[in-house]
Scaffold this motif. Structure first.
Motif, mmCIF file in Angstrom:
data_model
loop_
_atom_site.group_PDB
_atom_site.id
_atom_site.type_symbol
_atom_site.label_atom_id
_atom_site.label_comp_id
_atom_site.label_asym_id
_atom_site.label_seq_id
_atom_site.Cartn_x
_atom_site.Cartn_y
_atom_site.Cartn_z
ATOM 1 N N TYR A 170 -4.984 16.492 20.885
ATOM 2 C CA TYR A 170 -4.578 16.843 19.509
ATOM 3 C C TYR A 170 -3.597 15.507 18.866
ATOM 4 N N GLU A 171 -2.421 15.781 19.688
ATOM 5 C CA GLU A 171 -1.219 15.004 19.161
ATOM 6 C C GLU A 171 -1.695 13.498 19.080
ATOM 7 N N TRP A 172 -1.921 12.786 20.414
ATOM 8 C CA TRP A 172 -2.308 11.520 20.549
ATOM 9 C C TRP A 172 -3.399 11.112 19.494
ATOM 10 N N THR A 173 -4.381 11.958 19.294
ATOM 11 C CA THR A 173 -5.378 11.568 18.461
ATOM 12 C C THR A 173 -5.074 11.477 16.862
ATOM 13 N N PHE A 174 -4.160 12.453 16.321
ATOM 14 C CA PHE A 174 -3.830 12.523 14.871
ATOM 15 C C PHE A 174 -2.801 11.361 14.860
ATOM 16 N N MET A 175 -1.887 10.697 16.056
ATOM 17 C CA MET A 175 -1.131 9.805 15.896
ATOM 18 C C MET A 175 -1.701 8.338 15.788
ATOM 19 N N ARG A 176 -2.866 8.438 16.435
ATOM 20 C CA ARG A 176 -3.926 7.209 16.510
ATOM 21 C C ARG A 176 -4.227 6.963 15.097
ATOM 22 N N ALA A 177 -4.559 8.228 14.482
ATOM 23 C CA ALA A 177 -5.235 8.090 12.830
ATOM 24 C C ALA A 177 -3.828 7.782 11.934
ATOM 25 N N LEU A 178 -2.797 8.320 12.399
ATOM 26 C CA LEU A 178 -1.407 7.882 11.612
ATOM 27 C C LEU A 178 -1.262 6.463 11.524
ATOM 28 N N GLN A 179 -1.573 5.904 12.685
ATOM 29 C CA GLN A 179 -0.993 4.545 12.926
ATOM 30 C C GLN A 179 -2.332 3.625 12.266
ATOM 31 N N LEU A 180 -3.417 4.075 12.008
ATOM 32 C CA LEU A 180 -4.379 3.265 11.184
ATOM 33 C C LEU A 180 -3.782 3.085 9.712
ATOM 34 N N PHE A 181 -3.272 4.629 9.321
ATOM 35 C CA PHE A 181 -2.902 4.665 7.849
ATOM 36 C C PHE A 181 -1.658 3.635 7.846
ATOM 37 N N GLU A 182 -0.811 3.770 8.774
ATOM 38 C CA GLU A 182 0.435 3.089 8.641
ATOM 39 C C GLU A 182 0.047 1.501 8.639
ATOM 40 N N THR A 183 -0.769 1.060 9.428
ATOM 41 C CA THR A 183 -1.203 -0.361 9.381
ATOM 42 C C THR A 183 -1.898 -0.815 7.972
ATOM 43 N N CYS A 184 -2.626 0.068 7.520
ATOM 44 C CA CYS A 184 -2.888 -0.243 6.201
ATOM 45 C C CYS A 184 -1.791 -0.393 4.983
ATOM 46 N N ILE A 185 -0.895 0.541 5.208
ATOM 47 C CA ILE A 185 0.378 0.589 4.318
ATOM 48 C C ILE A 185 1.215 -0.491 4.466
ATOM 49 N N VAL A 186 1.516 -1.098 5.697
ATOM 50 C CA VAL A 186 2.087 -2.555 5.749
ATOM 51 C C VAL A 186 1.376 -3.538 5.476
ATOM 52 N N ILE A 187 0.018 -3.774 5.656
ATOM 53 C CA ILE A 187 -0.695 -4.835 5.368
ATOM 54 C C ILE A 187 -0.674 -5.069 3.810
ATOM 55 N N ARG A 188 -0.898 -3.913 3.317
ATOM 56 C CA ARG A 188 -0.777 -3.810 1.724
ATOM 57 C C ARG A 188 0.662 -4.482 1.148
ATOM 58 N N ARG A 189 1.747 -3.928 2.004
ATOM 59 C CA ARG A 189 2.815 -4.318 1.444
ATOM 60 C C ARG A 189 3.150 -5.792 1.790
ATOM 61 N N ILE A 190 2.402 -6.568 2.977
ATOM 62 C CA ILE A 190 2.654 -7.923 3.179
ATOM 63 C C ILE A 190 2.089 -8.695 2.155
ATOM 64 N N PHE A 191 0.774 -8.227 1.647
ATOM 65 C CA PHE A 191 0.052 -9.160 0.649
ATOM 66 C C PHE A 191 0.521 -8.754 -0.725
ATOM 67 N N LEU A 192 1.287 -7.739 -1.190
ATOM 68 C CA LEU A 192 1.712 -7.640 -2.249
ATOM 69 C C LEU A 192 3.310 -8.171 -2.259
ATOM 70 N N SER A 193 3.892 -8.280 -1.253
ATOM 71 C CA SER A 193 4.912 -9.041 -1.193
ATOM 72 C C SER A 193 4.775 -10.631 -1.309
ATOM 73 N N LEU A 194 3.938 -11.086 -0.625
ATOM 74 C CA LEU A 194 3.404 -12.365 -0.625
ATOM 75 C C LEU A 194 3.004 -12.873 -2.205
ATOM 76 N N GLY A 195 2.354 -11.864 -2.860
ATOM 77 C CA GLY A 195 2.020 -12.107 -4.211
ATOM 78 C C GLY A 195 3.058 -12.168 -5.065
ATOM 79 N N SER A 196 4.089 -11.372 -5.053
ATOM 80 C CA SER A 196 5.422 -11.519 -5.725
ATOM 81 C C SER A 196 6.170 -12.709 -5.386
ATOM 82 N N ASP A 197 6.225 -13.237 -4.439
ATOM 83 C CA ASP A 197 6.756 -14.465 -3.916
ATOM 84 C C ASP A 197 5.912 -15.556 -4.446
ATOM 85 N N ILE A 198 4.520 -15.608 -4.567
ATOM 86 C CA ILE A 198 3.715 -16.669 -4.945
ATOM 87 C C ILE A 198 3.953 -16.559 -6.547
ATOM 88 N N ASP A 199 4.014 -15.578 -7.122
ATOM 89 C CA ASP A 199 4.306 -15.650 -8.626
ATOM 90 C C ASP A 199 5.494 -16.251 -9.042
#
Length: 340
Positions: free
Chosen positions: A206-235
């Motif tokens: 249970y713990e390892w499975t939800f941690m896997r799901a957590l890291q899917l969510f975390e990956t989405c968050i950090v990729i969103r932040r990368i492109f938002l930050s790049l967008g701000s730098d570009i502007d």
């Protein structure tokens, strides 16, 4: 909704900008505790999705937890290359019939939770928002039966109930389960994530499975932040490019950073299985990664057009200056006497 165990993880996206230098990195590393329960669980579950030791260009730090209270782990996923990070606080609770209240408490305590890392960060670095992830281990061995009987409660816990959705819409959320595992229901949006797990598996699975799901969510968050930050730098860069300050190296570096991020995380992420590839694609879709990537891509196009326009103007100006210098016989004066 009744559960035999509830885990609530609060995640915070961080934009370091250019402030994450060696002194700050060393201070963070010095405060970290490499051998923690959280580090072990994240490392084990990470290999369920990706085949490398970590996301390309990222470093994982975990920290000691307070001796008392519900906090079971604290982690900072960060990249000096991109100047971004995600801080997470994992809280573990026993059996409860009010997971909704636990989620709301984590939301209300978000400022206090972020202080655990804020004192180690450069001055002025802040977080945009908290992204809550909730995992429930529920009684019963059939997750599909739980999804049917508890659909409304699952939908309300997933959204937080803040939109006051009608029952039909709350129930519909359960049909958007992105997991195909017989013991897991995984719901994800760009603001929230929820994993519901039957008691058909042991505590560690249970713990390892939800941690896997957590890291899917975390990956989405950090990729969103990368492109938002790049967008701000570009502007900012677009506004700063003029005939006097064309900044070719900065333009090239920013465009290359975007292309590298796109290739690493969207075109060829290091997924290690068909299940992982499908889960990541579904997570990106639900999180709206294509939208933020598209916005940054449009910014790159504007940046390139602006730079080409400035470069053209510079070449035209150079041509005009060269023409008049030639008419004024300036170049003749530069020819050595011996060659006249």
């Amino acid at each position: 909704m009744e559960s035999v165990r509830t885990d609530v993880i609060a995640l915070f996206d961080i934009d370091f900008g250019d402030d994450l230098g060696p002194p700050h990195l060393e201070r963070l590393r010095a405060a970290a505790a490499p051998q923690t329960r959280y580090a072990d669980a994240l490392a084990e579950s990470f290999s369920w999705i990706f085949y490398e030791e970590g996301l390309p260009g990222f470093e994982r730090l975990t920290f000691p937890v307070p001796p008392e209270g519900s906090i079971a782990g604290m982690s900072l996923l960060l990249s000096q290359e991109y100047g971004v990070g995600v801080f997470s606080v994992w809280c573990q609770f026993g059996a409860t019939d009010d997971s909704q209240q636990l989620k709301e408490k984590a939301w209300n305590d978000s400022e206090e939770q972020f202080t655990h890392i804020a004192k180690l960060l450069p001055d002025g670095v802040t977080t945009e928002r908290q992204f809550p992830f909730v995992a429930l281990r529920v009684p019963g061995r059939e997750i599909e039966a739980v999804m049917q009987t508890e659909a409304e409660a699952i939908g309300r816990l997933f959204t937080g109930g803040y939109d006051h959705e009608a029952r039909s819409f709350l129930v519909k959320h359960v049909s958007e389960n992105i997991s195909r595992r017989s013991y897991e229901c995984l719901l994800l949006s760009w603001t929230d994530a929820l994993g519901v797990y039957s008691s058909d598996v042991d505590e560690q699975t249970y713990e390892w499975t939800f941690m896997r799901a957590l890291q899917l969510f975390e990956t989405c968050i950090v990729i969103r932040r990368i492109f938002l930050s790049l967008g701000s730098d570009i502007d900012r860069l677009v506004r700063g490019i003029t005939l006097a300050t064309p900044r070719p190296w900065k333009v090239n570096g920013t465009l290359q950073a975007f292309k590298t991020a796109e290739r690493r995380f969207l075109i060829a992420p290091p997924v290690q299985s068909v299940e992982a590839e499908r889960l990541l694609s579904e997570a990106f879709l639900r999180f709206g990664i294509a939208r933020v990537q598209g916005s940054a891509a449009n910014g790159c196009a504007v940046l390139e057009q602006r730079y080409q326009w400035v470069k053209t103007q510079f070449l035209v100006l150079l041509g005009v200056i060269t023409y008049f210098l030639d008419k004024l016989k300036v170049f003749d004066a530069l020819v050595p006497w011996g060659h006249r």
